[in-house]
Design a protein around this motif. Sequence first.
Motif, PDB file in Angstrom:
ATOM      1  N   GLU A   1      -9.441 -64.338  10.965  1.00  0.00           N
ATOM      2  CA  GLU A   1     -10.233 -65.583  10.483  1.00  0.00           C
ATOM      3  C   GLU A   1     -10.934 -65.083   9.102  1.00  0.00           C
ATOM      4  N   GLN A   2     -11.334 -63.702   8.897  1.00  0.00           N
ATOM      5  CA  GLN A   2     -11.876 -63.572   7.530  1.00  0.00           C
ATOM      6  C   GLN A   2     -11.001 -63.545   6.488  1.00  0.00           C
ATOM      7  N   ALA A   3      -9.904 -63.021   6.804  1.00  0.00           N
ATOM      8  CA  ALA A   3      -8.642 -63.038   5.751  1.00  0.00           C
ATOM      9  C   ALA A   3      -8.460 -64.399   5.293  1.00  0.00           C
ATOM     10  N   LYS A   4      -8.374 -65.367   6.170  1.00  0.00           N
ATOM     11  CA  LYS A   4      -8.224 -66.854   5.824  1.00  0.00           C
ATOM     12  C   LYS A   4      -9.069 -67.313   4.841  1.00  0.00           C
ATOM     13  N   GLN A   5     -10.414 -66.939   5.080  1.00  0.00           N
ATOM     14  CA  GLN A   5     -11.663 -67.148   4.444  1.00  0.00           C
ATOM     15  C   GLN A   5     -11.440 -66.899   2.970  1.00  0.00           C
ATOM     16  N   PHE A   6     -11.133 -65.655   2.819  1.00  0.00           N
ATOM     17  CA  PHE A   6     -10.873 -65.033   1.523  1.00  0.00           C
ATOM     18  C   PHE A   6      -9.709 -65.569   0.582  1.00  0.00           C
ATOM     19  N   ALA A   7      -8.675 -66.097   1.401  1.00  0.00           N
ATOM     20  CA  ALA A   7      -7.504 -66.799   0.792  1.00  0.00           C
ATOM     21  C   ALA A   7      -8.049 -68.325   0.414  1.00  0.00           C
ATOM     22  N   LYS A   8      -8.744 -69.057   1.066  1.00  0.00           N
ATOM     23  CA  LYS A   8      -9.317 -70.038   0.812  1.00  0.00           C
ATOM     24  C   LYS A   8     -10.083 -69.935  -0.445  1.00  0.00           C
ATOM     25  N   ASN A   9     -10.881 -68.986  -0.538  1.00  0.00           N
ATOM     26  CA  ASN A   9     -11.674 -68.646  -1.804  1.00  0.00           C
ATOM     27  C   ASN A   9     -10.898 -68.584  -3.125  1.00  0.00           C
ATOM     28  N   VAL A  10      -9.908 -67.943  -2.906  1.00  0.00           N
ATOM     29  CA  VAL A  10      -8.948 -67.428  -4.127  1.00  0.00           C
ATOM     30  C   VAL A  10      -8.434 -68.818  -4.479  1.00  0.00           C
TER      31      VAL A  10
END
Length: 651
Positions: free
Chosen positions: A378-387
């Motif tokens: 879930e945390q990685a998905k959030q980082f991908a969304k930010n990028v």
Amino acid sequence: MKFGELKIKNFLIIGEATVSLANRGLLLIEGQNDDDESANSNGAGKSSLVDALCWCLFGVTARGVSGDAVINKKAKKECVVGVEVWTEDLNCYYIERGRKSKRLGNNLIVQHVVIDGLDVGGSCELTKTTVSETQKVVNGILGCSYEVFTSSIYAAQEKMPDLPSLTDKMLKTLIEEAAGIDRLQKASEIAKDMCGKAHDQVESIQTKIGFADKTLSASEENIKHLQEQDEDFVKKQQSKIAELTAEKNAIEAEIAKIALLSKSETDTLEDRANQIREHLKNYSTLEAQSRKLQNDFNLEQNKCVMLKSDIEKTKKKVEGLKQETTNLDSKIGTRCGECGKIYQAEDLSTAKKAIESQIAKTNEELMSQMREFMAQVEQAKQFAKNVAEFKKKLPDVTALATELSTIENKFKKNQNSVFEIRSKKERAELIQKNILECEKTLNEESPYKKFLAEETEKISEGVKEKAQLEQQLLEAQEAEKVAESVQQLYSVKGIRAHILDTITPYLNERTAFYLNTLSDGEITATWQTLTKTAKGDFREKFSIEVQSVKGATCFAGLSGGEKRKVRIATSMALQDLVTSRAENPIGLYIADEVDHAIDASGLERLMTILDAKAKEHGTALVISHNSLRDWIDNTITVVKKDGTSSLVESK
């Protein structure tokens, strides 16, 4: 010439001895072997005394002993022999030779110790850099070589010169050297060398004349060529000026066609380029932030991968524990490999419970890892969304970059045009300078005039040089004729043959004197320069013809005693020849066992001759196994004791 004091150390059988050889008269050398009474005087070292003198002078004894073989076997080193050589004009030379000597090594030294009666010690050194060169000095002092010494002065028991048996060449060579004709051989060699040099000189001058002709022809050809070049010089200079002028005009036309940016155009383009660079700078900052967000996402994604790997490892661990439980169940009813007992269910219950406990703990660990993995995803998905959201906000700068590149290309092209104009102007200036130099050259005298004058001077000098060479050739040809005549004079058929013919009567007279005395006129030995062939013809051949009244017609037909008498007579005649022709005749005669095989009457006659030799030369050494004290009063006894010999003199 006389030999003075002879000093011997560790030579052959002799340990150490000193003996004077000057004016000793008839001197008998006897032997006494105390080490072997049965040997009588044999092995005592009688011949070693005179062998020491021969070795000192020539590096080899009359018996051919040389090198380390002359060293006393008991001492094994420090072999040294020295002798004084006195000339009639009160000059004394000291000759000393060593073998394995600490002081001399294996060298030969010569010192002029007395000059015109004045003792100078060893200050006048005549020793050369090599033994062979020093040996030439010794031969020059003595006036004879080893061969002449052993054939006339030294008649050795093992090397009595068998003169009648020598070949024509060997006998002629020996006689020529004894008579000093070997100097004529050197003169012949010099004359031949001079003739060769005269011939070479003629050929050299002829070569120079040929070279002078070629040089004159070359100079004449050069003058013709220079004249043609001189005529073409002006035309070539004018043509060159025209070519350079045309090239200069073309360059100036090319410069006029080159367009450059104006100052206003340059300023406008520079302002626009600065604006674009500022926009691109801001974009670079945003792009750096985007890269950082991407890197953060990559790190989170890598964590997910690592957690998933840990989950897989835990699952494999659970499977392994379950397999262990299965393996325990399969052991029920089987025997123990150590004690042989059959396993029951209750025997394995404790181990099975322990494994089931590990399975429960491992499952709990697995569930914990899965919960952590889901949270990390879930945390990685959030980082991908930010990028993704940040990249959407980045502006497009492609058009600005293209515009900046176009402006920079315009500046570069303009700069290249500036460099091109500068280069072409420099080229035009260089061409103008060359034009001025060509015009200046046209106004000056042609350079070929100078070369024409030089070539004309060369021809004048060449003609003079050729005339001088032709005169030198005439002189050289005349000198060549003289050299050829001199060479013929000193050739084998010239003065050398004449001298051999003149000394033959002398040798015959002296040989007849000695041989008549020794043989009571029963044997004759005649030196001849011509030999009669089987056909009755005569040919040039140097030989000694021997006859005996007892019937022998050649040397080989004589008895041993008769041969000894002939050898003694011819050897003494040869010594007389050396004495008569030498500048410094050697005042010494050595007779080593010459009384061997001589009968009583012959011995008495021999003693008469040796006594005359002693009176003529000052010293005659007689070495003998026989008792000769009835004829010789002065005696040196060589006494061998404990492997070493010493000298005892008595009168």
